[in-house]
Design a protein around this motif. Sequence first.
Motif, mmCIF file in Angstrom:
data_model
loop_
_atom_site.group_PDB
_atom_site.id
_atom_site.type_symbol
_atom_site.label_atom_id
_atom_site.label_comp_id
_atom_site.label_asym_id
_atom_site.label_seq_id
_atom_site.Cartn_x
_atom_site.Cartn_y
_atom_site.Cartn_z
ATOM 1 N N LEU A 269 11.248 -0.850 1.381
ATOM 2 C CA LEU A 269 10.995 0.590 1.307
ATOM 3 C C LEU A 269 11.365 1.318 2.590
ATOM 4 O O LEU A 269 10.775 1.097 3.647
ATOM 5 C CB LEU A 269 9.523 0.842 0.976
ATOM 6 C CG LEU A 269 9.058 2.295 0.943
ATOM 7 C CD1 LEU A 269 9.830 3.097 -0.092
ATOM 8 C CD2 LEU A 269 7.550 2.361 0.683
ATOM 9 N N GLY A 270 12.357 2.218 2.474
ATOM 10 C CA GLY A 270 12.743 3.074 3.595
ATOM 11 C C GLY A 270 12.513 4.537 3.279
ATOM 12 O O GLY A 270 11.936 5.275 4.071
ATOM 13 N N MET B 138 0.828 -1.202 0.000
ATOM 14 C CA MET B 138 0.000 0.000 0.000
ATOM 15 C C MET B 138 0.867 1.257 0.000
ATOM 16 O O MET B 138 0.603 2.213 -0.735
ATOM 17 C CB MET B 138 -0.939 -0.012 1.205
ATOM 18 C CG MET B 138 -1.959 -1.136 1.160
ATOM 19 S SD MET B 138 -2.951 -1.268 2.667
ATOM 20 C CE MET B 138 -3.993 0.174 2.484
ATOM 21 N N ALA B 139 1.910 1.243 0.816
ATOM 22 C CA ALA B 139 2.806 2.396 0.880
ATOM 23 C C ALA B 139 3.535 2.598 -0.439
ATOM 24 O O ALA B 139 3.738 3.732 -0.892
ATOM 25 C CB ALA B 139 3.806 2.220 2.020
ATOM 26 N N LEU B 140 3.921 1.507 -1.083
ATOM 27 C CA LEU B 140 4.670 1.584 -2.333
ATOM 28 C C LEU B 140 3.874 2.288 -3.430
ATOM 29 O O LEU B 140 4.443 2.938 -4.308
ATOM 30 C CB LEU B 140 5.046 0.170 -2.785
ATOM 31 C CG LEU B 140 6.069 0.026 -3.908
ATOM 32 C CD1 LEU B 140 7.398 0.656 -3.516
ATOM 33 C CD2 LEU B 140 6.264 -1.441 -4.255
ATOM 34 N N VAL C 271 7.285 4.369 8.332
ATOM 35 C CA VAL C 271 8.641 4.203 8.853
ATOM 36 C C VAL C 271 9.140 5.526 9.425
ATOM 37 O O VAL C 271 8.675 6.602 9.053
ATOM 38 C CB VAL C 271 9.639 3.718 7.773
ATOM 39 C CG1 VAL C 271 9.279 2.344 7.272
ATOM 40 C CG2 VAL C 271 9.708 4.689 6.618
ATOM 41 N N GLN C 272 10.086 5.420 10.347
ATOM 42 C CA GLN C 272 10.746 6.586 10.931
ATOM 43 C C GLN C 272 12.255 6.382 10.857
ATOM 44 O O GLN C 272 12.742 5.242 10.914
ATOM 45 C CB GLN C 272 10.346 6.752 12.399
ATOM 46 C CG GLN C 272 8.862 6.914 12.651
ATOM 47 C CD GLN C 272 8.548 6.920 14.134
ATOM 48 O OE1 GLN C 272 9.076 7.725 14.901
ATOM 49 N NE2 GLN C 272 7.698 5.994 14.552
ATOM 50 N N LYS D 7 12.773 2.370 12.117
ATOM 51 C CA LYS D 7 11.744 1.538 12.727
ATOM 52 C C LYS D 7 10.454 1.719 11.934
ATOM 53 O O LYS D 7 10.280 2.732 11.234
ATOM 54 C CB LYS D 7 11.541 1.904 14.201
ATOM 55 C CG LYS D 7 10.916 3.269 14.419
ATOM 56 C CD LYS D 7 10.873 3.664 15.910
ATOM 57 C CE LYS D 7 10.101 2.686 16.761
ATOM 58 N NZ LYS D 7 9.974 3.169 18.168
ATOM 59 N N GLY D 8 9.542 0.758 12.025
ATOM 60 C CA GLY D 8 8.280 0.912 11.306
ATOM 61 C C GLY D 8 7.521 -0.383 11.138
ATOM 62 O O GLY D 8 7.915 -1.442 11.642
#
Length: 542
Positions: free
Chosen positions: A334-335, A207-209, A366-367, A393-394
């Motif tokens: 993914l970062g 979803m993020a991608l 992510v953070q 982290k995430g």
Amino acid sequence: MLGKMMYQPLLISGLIEHAARYHGDTAVLSKEVDGQMTHTNWRTVSDNSKRLANALATLRLKSSERIATLAWNNRRHLEAWYAISGSGMVCHTINPRLFPEQLSYIINDADDRVLFFDTTFLPLIMAIRQHIKGVEHFICLSDRDDSVVEKLPNVLFFDELLAENSTDFDWPQFDEATASSLCYTSGTTGNPKGILYTHRSSVLHAMALCMPDVSALSAQDVLLPVVPMFHVNAWGTPYAAALTGCSLILPGPNLDGDSLVSLIDDCHVTVALGVPTIWQSLLTAAKARGSKLDSMTRTIVGGAACPPSVIKTFREDFNCDAVHGWGMTETSPLGTMNQIKAKHKSLSKDEINELRNSQGRPPYGVQLRLIDTDEPLQRVEEDGMSQGRLQIKGHWIINDYYTENPDAITEDGWFDTGDIATIDADGYMNIRDRSKDLIKSGGEWISSVELENIAVAHPQIRMAAAIAAKHKKWSERPVLIVVKEPDSEIDESQVLSFYEGKIASWQIPDKVIFVDNIVLNGAGKMVKKDLRDDYGNVLLDR
């Protein structure tokens, strides 16, 4: 009682069900190992996944057991992915570019019960067969082939399994925290380490991608994942493709520049993903053939630091937006992704280009933070200049390795990437180097990435690696290993003079060594450890 919302577990089977239901006639094209192009669609991929899921059920496999694949990006591999994970088992994609000893190690470490393979890899399987006795079933990703039976008598064939089973299959429902897939690192130091992804993490990652500030993937796109499915699940793109219902082009084994130019032009690819070395080869081939890659709107570049010259060439010569990203096997991957903000539109072209040469900023999920290299509890200021160890982290970041290294994360829950980076006030992160690749000369740090980016911007240099060589006075000094372009006559003095005015004079390499080839690992990255072993003492010998 206050109202609340429905709960449905985030499962990979939901992705293929969605693609079949709402994008069933959308094309999925596959380049097979024999060079033929297979034309199929999401509905057929879904049906075949269900047929294979029924076949796997007859093998009496249990939930969460590991099923390995040794295959290229093709439609049978894709169908196996969804059948394995959708059934509640773990899809373990294997990188065939690893050494045979490493392949045996990870198959045994994962305790794989079944191994799917393309015929290309039969010799490799035969070479390690006696060392992977836990594998009970071998399934060849083809129709019946007597030459395969001759060498592997009890082999099963993918197409026959599909023909023997129906599409009458209901995907099981289970906890979204169940493991879905397993990938191993490329093992540049010690044995490869396993990273186990869950259904939840994989769906959230997909979803993020697709978000606009990441890859902006939609049902209107034609997607070409050049990055292999055995490299961090092709960066999650087969999941994202099903989620959006876009067309998917699977390139098979031929990833040379000419083959990719043909695929892009013939299939009207709009977005492609791959590592910098692949794109350098593509650009060279496109220019030689006179192709303008007209259908391409954007390419995602990751896996290693991308030379600014590659990004510039895509944008200026091919009108294709090259988007720099960063991630690792441990981050799904993914970062970060480099997309500009509204406030940046007023910047000059040069300022925007400079901003977009970084690895970008993290999406929701992510953070990032920077930690002092000498004081592990001390945060480093995010001012775009101060360097520190990059931690993350995430929702789709590793918590523990599969079978070893229980201390994968810090006490307060962050994963240390091993990268040295800067982060600015807007969150744009810039990888300065891997911590083990930094060059410390007389107490000052020199970035090998920066030295390499400058070198490959020279038109007569195809590839360059900067390493730390031992030095009697300065402890370490940079040495540049260079692969020339064909017919190039560039010499050491010309290479070194190319650095003048681009970096401080004391950062310019002490020596240039010309070689015919620089070895890449299974992820397409330069193996600098071997280069340091070969050339780390070259300045002491002078």
